[in-house]
Design a protein around this motif. Structure first.
Motif, PDB file in Angstrom:
ATOM      1  N   GLY A  32      60.468   8.434 -85.273  1.00 44.09           N
ATOM      2  CA  GLY A  32      59.518   8.234 -84.995  1.00 44.09           C
ATOM      3  C   GLY A  32      59.838   6.496 -84.170  1.00 44.09           C
ATOM      4  O   GLY A  32      58.650   5.883 -84.500  1.00 44.09           O
ATOM      5  N   ALA A  33      60.492   6.099 -84.579  1.00 45.41           N
ATOM      6  CA  ALA A  33      60.979   4.718 -83.702  1.00 45.41           C
ATOM      7  C   ALA A  33      61.500   5.048 -82.156  1.00 45.41           C
ATOM      8  O   ALA A  33      61.379   6.256 -81.792  1.00 45.41           O
ATOM      9  CB  ALA A  33      62.779   4.385 -84.435  1.00 45.41           C
ATOM     10  N   ARG A  34      61.598   3.483 -81.404  1.00 43.11           N
ATOM     11  CA  ARG A  34      62.337   3.708 -80.551  1.00 43.11           C
ATOM     12  C   ARG A  34      62.914   2.115 -80.070  1.00 43.11           C
ATOM     13  O   ARG A  34      62.380   1.340 -80.805  1.00 43.11           O
ATOM     14  CB  ARG A  34      60.905   4.125 -79.258  1.00 43.11           C
ATOM     15  N   ASN A  35      63.956   2.387 -78.730  1.00 45.24           N
ATOM     16  CA  ASN A  35      64.896   0.760 -78.757  1.00 45.24           C
ATOM     17  C   ASN A  35      63.463   0.111 -77.642  1.00 45.24           C
ATOM     18  O   ASN A  35      63.051   1.111 -76.909  1.00 45.24           O
ATOM     19  CB  ASN A  35      65.636   1.268 -77.685  1.00 45.24           C
ATOM     20  N   LEU A  36      63.148  -0.443 -78.143  1.00 45.77           N
ATOM     21  CA  LEU A  36      62.462  -1.950 -76.887  1.00 45.77           C
ATOM     22  C   LEU A  36      63.213  -2.700 -76.532  1.00 45.77           C
ATOM     23  O   LEU A  36      63.072  -2.994 -75.363  1.00 45.77           O
ATOM     24  CB  LEU A  36      61.406  -2.373 -78.520  1.00 45.77           C
ATOM     25  N   LEU A  37      64.740  -3.179 -76.384  1.00 39.67           N
ATOM     26  CA  LEU A  37      64.986  -3.312 -76.033  1.00 39.67           C
ATOM     27  C   LEU A  37      66.428  -3.843 -76.287  1.00 39.67           C
ATOM     28  O   LEU A  37      67.509  -3.533 -77.434  1.00 39.67           O
ATOM     29  CB  LEU A  37      64.574  -5.476 -76.162  1.00 39.67           C
ATOM     30  N   ILE A  38      67.634  -4.172 -75.522  1.00 39.82           N
ATOM     31  CA  ILE A  38      69.125  -4.924 -75.774  1.00 39.82           C
ATOM     32  C   ILE A  38      69.369  -5.897 -74.300  1.00 39.82           C
ATOM     33  O   ILE A  38      69.118  -5.290 -73.634  1.00 39.82           O
ATOM     34  CB  ILE A  38      69.560  -3.146 -75.318  1.00 39.82           C
ATOM     35  N   ASP A  39      69.562  -5.982 -75.031  1.00 45.91           N
ATOM     36  CA  ASP A  39      70.207  -7.656 -73.813  1.00 45.91           C
ATOM     37  C   ASP A  39      71.050  -8.781 -74.281  1.00 45.91           C
ATOM     38  O   ASP A  39      71.346  -9.003 -75.512  1.00 45.91           O
ATOM     39  CB  ASP A  39      68.880  -8.900 -73.929  1.00 45.91           C
ATOM     40  N   ASP A  40      71.959  -8.708 -73.883  1.00 43.26           N
ATOM     41  CA  ASP A  40      73.644  -9.548 -74.006  1.00 43.26           C
ATOM     42  C   ASP A  40      73.678 -11.031 -73.225  1.00 43.26           C
ATOM     43  O   ASP A  40      74.832 -11.340 -72.899  1.00 43.26           O
ATOM     44  CB  ASP A  40      74.615  -8.427 -73.130  1.00 43.26           C
ATOM     45  N   ASP A  41      72.387 -11.072 -72.993  1.00 38.64           N
ATOM     46  CA  ASP A  41      72.219 -12.268 -72.155  1.00 38.64           C
ATOM     47  C   ASP A  41      71.694 -12.926 -73.002  1.00 38.64           C
ATOM     48  O   ASP A  41      70.633 -13.434 -71.842  1.00 38.64           O
ATOM     49  CB  ASP A  41      72.819 -12.805 -71.070  1.00 38.64           C
ATOM     50  N   CYS A  42      70.647 -12.870 -73.753  1.00 38.79           N
ATOM     51  CA  CYS A  42      69.692 -13.716 -74.775  1.00 38.79           C
ATOM     52  C   CYS A  42      69.539 -14.814 -74.574  1.00 38.79           C
ATOM     53  O   CYS A  42      70.453 -15.586 -74.344  1.00 38.79           O
ATOM     54  CB  CYS A  42      69.357 -12.481 -75.763  1.00 38.79           C
ATOM     55  N   LEU A  43      68.539 -15.612 -74.438  1.00 34.56           N
ATOM     56  CA  LEU A  43      68.180 -17.426 -74.062  1.00 34.56           C
ATOM     57  C   LEU A  43      67.911 -17.800 -75.241  1.00 34.56           C
ATOM     58  O   LEU A  43      66.869 -16.827 -76.112  1.00 34.56           O
ATOM     59  CB  LEU A  43      67.030 -17.453 -72.900  1.00 34.56           C
TER      60      LEU A  43
END
Length: 99
Positions: A32-43
């Motif tokens: 029942g989950a979901r992926n919200l974010l994948i960021d390889d250049d976060c600040l």
């Protein structure tokens, strides 16, 4: 209450790690989950935390996260993930009373 899984991900072998992603995605959805974010250049605005890749998943609750994490079908995938990456994982729950 909604729970968020925050992952500091460092992939050593992208091809091997893709095997993990392909296998774990249906289990995440089943939970029942979901992926919200994948960021390889976060600040990074403050401090020295600089995850190579930041990942955030949304689960229905902490209990749902724990059930996913401890599920027998996830155990071999943890081993696969560990072969191809290093992670730090924390879970926070939204809407806790008094916060």
């Amino acid at each position: 209450m909604t729970a968020y899984v925050v992952i500091d991900l460092d992939v050593d072998d992208p091809a091997g790690f893709q095997q993990y992603v392909d296998a774990v995605t249906p289990l995440i959805e089943k939970a029942g989950a979901r992926n919200l974010l994948i960021d390889d250049d976060c600040l990074t605005l403050e401090g020295d935390w600089r995850p190579p890749t930041l990942v955030i998943h949304e689960f229905p609750s902490k209990e749902a996260v724990r059930a996913f994490w401890d599920a027998p079908e996830y155990q071999p995938l943890k081993a696969l993930r560990r072969r191809h990456s290093t992670v730090r994982v924390v879970v926070g729950e939204a809407g806790r009373p008094g916060h």
